[in-house]
Structure formats: C-alpha cells, structure tokens
Design an enzyme around this catalytic site. Structure first.
Site, PDB file in Angstrom:
ATOM      1  N   GLU A 169       0.808  -1.229   0.000  1.00  0.00           N
ATOM      2  CA  GLU A 169       0.000   0.000   0.000  1.00  0.00           C
ATOM      3  C   GLU A 169       0.841   1.280   0.000  1.00  0.00           C
ATOM      4  O   GLU A 169       0.607   2.188   0.812  1.00  0.00           O
ATOM      5  CB  GLU A 169      -0.986  -0.003   1.171  1.00  0.00           C
ATOM      6  CG  GLU A 169      -1.983  -1.138   1.074  1.00  0.00           C
ATOM      7  CD  GLU A 169      -3.236  -0.945   1.915  1.00  0.00           C
ATOM      8  OE1 GLU A 169      -3.393   0.112   2.541  1.00  0.00           O
ATOM      9  OE2 GLU A 169      -4.082  -1.861   1.921  1.00  0.00           O
ATOM     10  N   GLU A 379      -5.744  -8.645   0.458  1.00  0.00           N
ATOM     11  CA  GLU A 379      -6.435  -8.239   1.682  1.00  0.00           C
ATOM     12  C   GLU A 379      -7.874  -7.903   1.339  1.00  0.00           C
ATOM     13  O   GLU A 379      -8.157  -7.342   0.276  1.00  0.00           O
ATOM     14  CB  GLU A 379      -5.781  -7.014   2.343  1.00  0.00           C
ATOM     15  CG  GLU A 379      -4.431  -7.288   2.960  1.00  0.00           C
ATOM     16  CD  GLU A 379      -3.847  -6.076   3.690  1.00  0.00           C
ATOM     17  OE1 GLU A 379      -4.625  -5.289   4.277  1.00  0.00           O
ATOM     18  OE2 GLU A 379      -2.623  -5.920   3.652  1.00  0.00           O
TER      19      GLU A 379
END
Ligand code: BGP
Length: 482
Positions: A169, A379
C-alpha cells in the site's frame, strides 16, 4: 452483468485460497533473537492503551500451530511479510541468522502442508536505525539498503517462493500522510516532501522487481496497492470528474507508474501543483521503465464517494476513526480536485468503513480493464469488536456475511472474464490493527488476549473459520450461494 445461477462458472481448479498477515502485526518478538525495532514497532508502542507489536499475536513462537490451523482450514496459499529488521537488524550490514532461519522454517512448513507462500517484501516495518541515520525514505541511501535486503530475501527464499509483493500500500502510505509515522516532522512538512518520498519508494519497487528477475527468475512479482473504488456523489459532471480525479490521485497514479514505467503528464502536473515534484536523477527514468510487473495484488476493504470541491474551499486532511466508535471519520477535502463524502446507500463498520462487497468486483474489473494483468486479492476483511462467548466460541456471523458476499463478487468478476487467481482475506489469526490495537479484530481464528494483557494467546476457531473451511475445501462450491 447479471447471470442466471446456472451460468456462473466455478473457481479455476488451481485457485489459491488462503489468508493474509504482516510481520509487525502478527509476529511479536519485536526485540528477540537479534531483531531490532522498526519505525512502525515504535509507532505501535506510542498508541496508549493499545496492544503493540511487542507480543502482537505471538506468531513468531506459535507459527507451527498457526500453519497447522491453516492446513486444517484447507489453505493453498498464505500471504505474509518478511521483517527487514529481523533479517538485517540495523537496516544495513550484518545479517541476523536467527531471522533468516525463522522464515526458512515458516516457508518450509507452509510448503510441507501444501500451502503456497506469497511474500511481501515491505509492510511498513522500516528498520528504525535507518530512520535515525538518514530519515529513511527521505534519503536515496535507502534504495541501496533496500536492494541489499531484497538480494538477501531472493537469494535465501527465491527458489521456494513463487510470488513476491513489493511495498504494501505505497499509495495509502502517501495519501494518509501521518498514518504510519512518515510525517515525523508534521503533516505540512510531509506534504512538501511526499513526492520525493514516493519517488524513492518507486525506485525501491523497481529495484526489487529487477533483483527478483535476476536472483529468483522462477518467481513472479507484483505491487500491492490499497484499492478503493471511487464513486461519483451524483451524475453531475463536476462530481463525476471529481471521482475520476480522486481515483487518479489516490491509486491510478501509482498503478500507471508500476505498469507503464513512467510518470504520466497528469501525474507530473499534479505533483507540481501539490507539493514539490520529485528530483529525477540520471538513470531514474531507465530504472522505472525497466521493471514491468507480472501481476497486480489488491487490498480492498471499502469504497469511497467523491464530490466536487472548488478551488476556494478549505483543504482538510483525512481523519481515520481510531477507536471504533462510529462517526469519528473525517472526510478529506482537496480543493480543486475532490472531496470525499458519505455513501447513503451503504452501511458502515464501527470504524466508518463502507461495507461494499460489490466494490470488490468493481475493483477487479476496473484494474483489469486498465492494466490487463492477472490479479490476486491479498487483503479484504471485516474489522469488528469480536466477543468470546461463554460457550468458548466466537459467533462472527457479520464476518461470514461480509466475506461470503465478497467471494460471491470475486466469482462474478471471474465470470466477467477477470483472471483472478488467489483470494487471501485479512487476516488468519487476529492480529494488531494499524491504529486500533487488538480491539479491531479481523481474524478467522480468535487470539485470546486483550489490549494490555497477552493472557494465554490461545487460538480459538471462530464461526467464520469453519464456514471459510467449507468454501476453501470445496473450491467455492459450498458455502457461497446456498
Ligand atoms: C491495510 C494494511 C494492513 C491492515 C489493514 C486493516 O491497509 O495493509 O496492514 O492493517 O489495512 O487496517 P486496520 O488495521 O487499520 O483496520
């Protein structure tokens, strides 16, 4: 598209089903067996009343039990991260053999159980020594030090690990600003240097891709952005353009660079207008252009709504809900670009995250339409206040409902023609959240601890564990549509 039930294709036979974690959130043993602290370890210690990464879920000592449970659940994949300061405690220089051995044991244990390791190279845990020595991501020295770390990882584990992920991320680390300690001298200073930090991270990403090709030629490597679909607040063209802006400046800018290897005109313009554009040195352009990725991994938990925000509006930083009392989230405003607003059509979690399984299908379609690469999901999950009930169980029907709806949407995306090859919800066991300690739980397996007391850290299968087990072991034939 909608499909009649008999036209929904199943998951491919070799589909990888698993779950996800990261080192600082699950391992514990933050200063044990030679490991030294990372910036994010320190960050977790600073959060008063919250469990830190010191013990976390104690996976470092209990990994055998954890991977036995994964095997029991029928997993064929497990996505986890390697801790840079466990392998190289000072960030550069001496290698910690005990750390090297730990990941060999973990990887070998997974393979012995038929579970494919999916390894993230960097999940927020920058060695603290590098932050202290040269302010970490602000110095180009980190590129060489990260390269040395990646070289070690690929040399040690490259023959055993088929999938590597670069920096977790990266887009969210920049967009959220002070979330993980990057804004060590305040948000204003961070906003001025954010594109330089981001550029250095991009060079690290590209370096990792190139080293993977050289040292682990059989492995595939890809980026892992946080992906949040951006819906326009209305059909008003200003809102639709605001949603396009939001999509570009929170995620597509990163994906474009990783896939196409260069900054677009839009990116250059945006960086110029919002902070200071990165310093491009000789060789940077070539490095970025020489590192195409094999696949894209996405993390998706929610969707957002964007609306028009005029140039004369006041700017406002995002404010994450950090205590799980609904209504704390502060919607950011970026004058001239977009502002984020609530979605009246969706319910929210206790942490004000929009609950939007269809957003996962949207993400998969959107990313594949743009980049035409295979996708995995690394995720996706439901953070909640779970309760261990007197019957010794955790009845997390809300998590089952959410994951079931999400996996249905993955199946529909596959029906739409999107090549998704793995699904790894966050998380396998409970672990510490980025900002909410152990109170915000995501696991399929409950870890018996409180914020301030590790208790016995016992592993207790939640109702979602048994449900997911039936989905996984039937390759999605059971537990989804009935
Ligand atoms: C992602 C991170 C994970 C994880 C997850 C849930 O952005 O990659 O590390 O923590 O979000 O977030 P949180 O823990 O804040 O609920």
């Amino acid at each position: 598209m909608e499909y009649p039930a008999d036209q929904i294709v199943g998951f491919p036979e070799n589909f990888l089903w698993g779950a996800s974690s990261s080192a600082f959130q699950v391992e514990g043993a933050a200063e044990e067996d030679g490991k030294k602290l990372s910036t994010v370890d320190l960050n977790t210690r600073r959060k008063e009343g919250r469990a830190s990464s010191d013990v976390a879920a104690d996976h470092y000592h209990r990994f055998e039990e954890d991977i036995d449970l994964m095997a029991e659940a029928g997993f064929s994949s497990y996505r986890f991260s390697i801790s840079w300061p466990r392998l190289i405690p000072d960030g550069a220089g001496a290698v910690n053999q005990k750390g090297v051995e730990f990941y060999h044991k973990l990887i070998d244990g997974l393979i012995a159980r038929g579970i494919t390791p999916i390894v993230t190279l960097f999940h927020y845990d920058l060695p603290l020594a590098l932050q202290e020595r040269y302010r970490g991501w602000r110095s180009r020295q980190v590129i060489d030090d990260f390269a040395a770390y990646c070289r070690l990882v690929f040399t040690e584990y490259g023959a055993k690990v088929p999938y590597f992920l670069t920096l977790n991320e990266q887009n969210m680390q920049i967009v959220y600003g002070d979330w993980l300690g990057l804004a060590d001298q305040g948000v204003a200073e961070f906003r001025q240097s954010q594109w330089q930090i981001n550029h250095i991270m991009n060079l690290c990403h590209a370096t990792a891709v190139r080293l993977c090709r050289e040292l682990a030629p059989n492995a595939k490597i890809g980026p892992v952005p946080g992906y949040v679909p951006l819906y326009p607040a209305s059909p008003r063209p200003e809102d639709v353009l605001a949603a396009l802006n939001a999509d570009e400046v929170t995620q597509k800018m990163w994906l474009d660079l990783w896939v196409h290897g260069e900054y677009s005109n839009f990116q250059m313009r945006y960086m110029h207008d919002h902070g200071t554009p990165p310093e491009m040195l000789l060789g940077d352009t070539e490095l970025l252009a020489s590192a195409p990725v094999d696949f894209i991994a996405i993390n998706n938990y929610r969707s957002n709504v964007a609306a028009y925000c005029g140039l004369d509006d006041q700017s406002r930083e995002i404010g994450l809900n950090k205590d799980g009392v609904p209504g704390q989230f502060v919607y950011p405003k970026h004058p001239g670009v977009f502002q984020q607003t609530a979605n009246p059509y969706l319910k929210m979690t206790d942490w004000d995250w929009e609950i939007d399984p269809m957003g996962l299908r949207f993400s998969l379609r959107d990313v594949h339409n743009h980049y035409q690469l295979p996708l995995m999901i690394t995720e996706n999950g439901f953070g909640a206040h779970d309760t261990l009930t007197p019957d010794g169980r955790v009845h997390d029907q809300y998590r089952i409902d959410y994951l079931k709806a999400c996996i249905q949407q993955v199946q529909l995306a596959i029906n739409d023609g999107v090549p998704v090859f793995s699904y790894n919800p966050w998380s396998f066991t409970d672990l510490i959240s980025t900002g909410n300690g152990i109170s915000k739980r995501y696991g399929l397996v409950y870890v018996n601890r409180t914020e301030d007391d590790p208790l016995d850290l016992a592993r207790i299968r939640k109702d979602s564990f048994y449900w997911y087990q039936s989905v996984v072991t039937s390759n999605g034939r059971l537990g989804l549509w009935g």
